[in-house]
Design an enzyme around this catalytic site. Structure first.
Site, PDB file in Angstrom:
ATOM      1  N   HIS A   1       0.828  -1.216   0.000  1.00  6.39           N
ATOM      2  CA  HIS A   1       0.000   0.000   0.000  1.00  6.39           C
ATOM      3  C   HIS A   1       0.853   1.253   0.000  1.00  6.39           C
ATOM      4  O   HIS A   1       1.808   1.391   0.759  1.00  6.39           O
ATOM      5  CB  HIS A   1      -1.016  -0.010   1.146  1.00  6.39           C
TER       6      HIS A   1
ATOM      7  N   ASP B   1       6.039   0.732   6.935  1.00 14.08           N
ATOM      8  CA  ASP B   1       4.604   0.523   6.712  1.00 14.08           C
ATOM      9  C   ASP B   1       4.055   1.615   5.798  1.00 14.08           C
ATOM     10  O   ASP B   1       3.553   2.620   6.283  1.00 14.08           O
ATOM     11  CB  ASP B   1       3.874   0.522   8.059  1.00 14.08           C
TER      12      ASP B   1
ATOM     13  N   GLU C   1      -4.966   1.814   2.263  1.00 15.68           N
ATOM     14  CA  GLU C   1      -5.086   0.629   3.119  1.00 15.68           C
ATOM     15  C   GLU C   1      -5.277   1.023   4.572  1.00 15.68           C
ATOM     16  O   GLU C   1      -6.023   0.382   5.311  1.00 15.68           O
ATOM     17  CB  GLU C   1      -3.843  -0.251   2.969  1.00 15.68           C
ATOM     18  N   GLU C   2      -4.608   2.099   5.008  1.00 13.64           N
ATOM     19  CA  GLU C   2      -4.548   2.412   6.426  1.00 13.64           C
ATOM     20  C   GLU C   2      -5.890   2.818   7.022  1.00 13.64           C
ATOM     21  O   GLU C   2      -6.207   2.429   8.145  1.00 13.64           O
ATOM     22  CB  GLU C   2      -3.522   3.528   6.687  1.00 13.64           C
TER      23      GLU C   2
ATOM     24  N   ASP D   1       3.462  -6.352   3.330  1.00 19.38           N
ATOM     25  CA  ASP D   1       2.986  -5.298   4.236  1.00 19.38           C
ATOM     26  C   ASP D   1       3.299  -5.687   5.674  1.00 19.38           C
ATOM     27  O   ASP D   1       2.447  -5.624   6.548  1.00 19.38           O
ATOM     28  CB  ASP D   1       1.479  -5.075   4.049  1.00 19.38           C
TER      29      ASP D   1
ATOM     30  N   HIS E   1       3.060   2.656  12.744  1.00 18.85           N
ATOM     31  CA  HIS E   1       2.140   3.791  12.945  1.00 18.85           C
ATOM     32  C   HIS E   1       2.706   4.863  13.878  1.00 18.85           C
ATOM     33  O   HIS E   1       1.940   5.622  14.477  1.00 18.85           O
ATOM     34  CB  HIS E   1       0.787   3.315  13.486  1.00 18.85           C
TER      35      HIS E   1
END
Length: 470
Positions: free
Chosen positions: A281, A293, A327-328, A355, A425
């Protein structure tokens, strides 16, 4: 080398040995290209340090779309295009601020960050007593009498004795995703969630959250607190149950905007209407630069097609790299790609996603039927010289999940996961946390798996077979 040859002979049979030996040579060529002439680390450097964070709907996401399309064009693929998709637009606003108040004038500042999709704190800030809980179910047991008017503090940590960190993550992430909805239903005025990481540090970890079917008027602000902050708050609550928490956030949800999936293709020489996908992503959260990520997965997926072109490998099936958007906080890109494929009646026979960070690759997880999985297991001797030894059943990836069905085999790259959630994140998900060689090894492993699938997958719904053993 002699031991390796003996293993191959025992596994594949004498008549199939020549084919297996050719596969071994081809995989060696793939690894040589990835490690000697790889582009993935250079690409990631630009994506991370020059473009930076790429939250859906942001300028960074728009720049990433343009830049990755330009790179795919430079590889010399047969087709490169942008696939439109509407995505949510949420902005963080001014930096969040929070402190713990144990008495009049007695405050301690703690690191927090708004959860993706949260509303701002009404009137600029919220200050209220705190009630600590370990689960959504505990809120339901406590009821409105004890939850109403309070800030609910979810403090269930990732389970330390679960070796698979993704399972540990899955065991507590419901607090982040559903905590605000549950707390609001019982009259809470805000939610603070312990960051989902094993690490004890001062980095709050954001992530998506949902209000379910709550009306805008019922919604309450939700933030993540660093693990060190969570430990401190929990301790102070035990010493003084009257402790209060103050936090201020200026985040905002805006109307959806148009973005794009970025797609490149090498057309198959024998089965041009049967597709294999490799991807990750393109969007990321906004605190760091999204290197693990999922910048790593993006550049590794691009590298798969670059390697194939560089070593003059002509795939039998059409191989697509898909850089999914959103995606997130929505999965819009993955769903849009699958929807378009269904409408066009495209047949996807295999999809691979990266991912899980750019750490040392350990293997793959497969979502397939028993017979296909057993066939795939017979390839392990070809991968074990590269320490790719974990071939397991399990999930593949969120973005390729909508492609499941009609015999499509799905797979996910599985790197060593022990450090992944230290960065996930958070503001420390940055380029300096990625090791060049580990990233390149992942790209080589992915290309090797695509090569094997391309050579041995049969008609949709049929077995994946190697030459028959004698």
């Amino acid at each position: 080398m002699i031991k390796k040859i003996l293993i191959l002979v025992l596994v594949f049979g004498v008549s199939a040995f020549a084919k297996a030996q050719n596969d071994s040579i081809q995989i060696r060529k793939i690894y040589d290209e990835a490690l000697k002439n790889g582009h993935s680390y250079e690409w990631l450097d630009y994506l991370s340090t020059h473009i930076g964070s790429r939250l859906s709907g942001s300028l960074g996401a728009e720049q990433a779309v343009d830049w990755t399309k330009e790179q795919l064009d430079s590889i010399g693929l047969d087709k490169v295009w942008l696939q439109p998709v509407m995505v949510p637009k949420w902005i963080r606003g001014v930096p969040e601020y929070a402190f713990i108040e144990t008495g009049i004038g007695e405050t301690t500042k703690v690191p927090i960050c708004a959860l993706g999709g949260s509303i701002a704190t009404p009137g600029g800030y919220v200050k209220a007593p705190v009630i600590e809980v370990q689960s959504v179910e505990e809120i339901e047991q406590l009821g409105a009498a004890k939850v109403g008017g309070k800030i609910v503090f979810f403090n269930r940590p990732m389970q330390a004795d679960v070796i698979d960190t993704f399972k540990a993550y899955g065991g507590c992430v419901d607090q982040r995703y559903s905590g605000a909805e549950a707390a609001a239903r019982y009259g809470a005025v805000g939610v603070i969630v312990r960051s989902v990481t094993h690490s004890l540090d001062d980095y709050p970890h954001t992530g998506s959250m949902s209000y379910g079917d709550l009306t805008p008027a019922q919604r309450i602000p939700a933030a993540a607190i660093s693990t060190n902050g969570a430990e401190l708050l929990s301790t102070l609550l035990k010493l003084n149950p009257a402790t209060k928490f103050f936090f201020s956030m200026g985040c905002k949800n805006l109307p959806d905007v148009q973005s794009y999936n970025v797609i490149g293709e090498i057309t198959g020489s024998e089965f041009p209407d049967r597709y294999m996908v490799v991807g990750g992503h393109l969007d990321s959260w906004d605190l760091g630069d999204g290197s693990h990520d999922d910048g790593a997965g993006i550049v590794q997926s691009m590298e798969v097609l670059r390697i194939m072109k560089s070593i003059n490998y002509k795939p039998k099936h059409s191989i697509r790299v898909v850089l999914f958007m959103n995606e997130e906080n929505g999965l819009r890109g993955g769903r849009e790609y699958a929807e378009v494929a269904r409408n066009k009646k495209e047949k996807h026979v295999f999809a691979l996603e990266s991912d899980a960070g750019g750490f040392t690759p350990r293997g793959f997880s497969f979502d397939s039927d028993d017979r296909n999985y057993n066939e795939i297991l017979s390839w392990k001797p070809l991968f074990e010289p590269y320490f790719i030894h974990l071939f397991t059943r399990g999930g593949s990836g969120a973005d390729i999940g909508p492609l499941k069905g009609d015999g499509t085999v799905l797979a996910g790259l599985r790197p060593d996961s022990q450090r992944y959630f230290d960065h996930h994140h958070a503001a420390n998900d940055t380029f300096d946390a990625v090791n060049k060689r580990e990233l390149e090894l992942g790209a080589a492993a992915m290309t090797s798996l695509i090569y094997m699938m391309d050579n041995y997958i049969q008609k949709p719904g049929k077995l994946m077979t190697l030459p028959v053993k004698e």
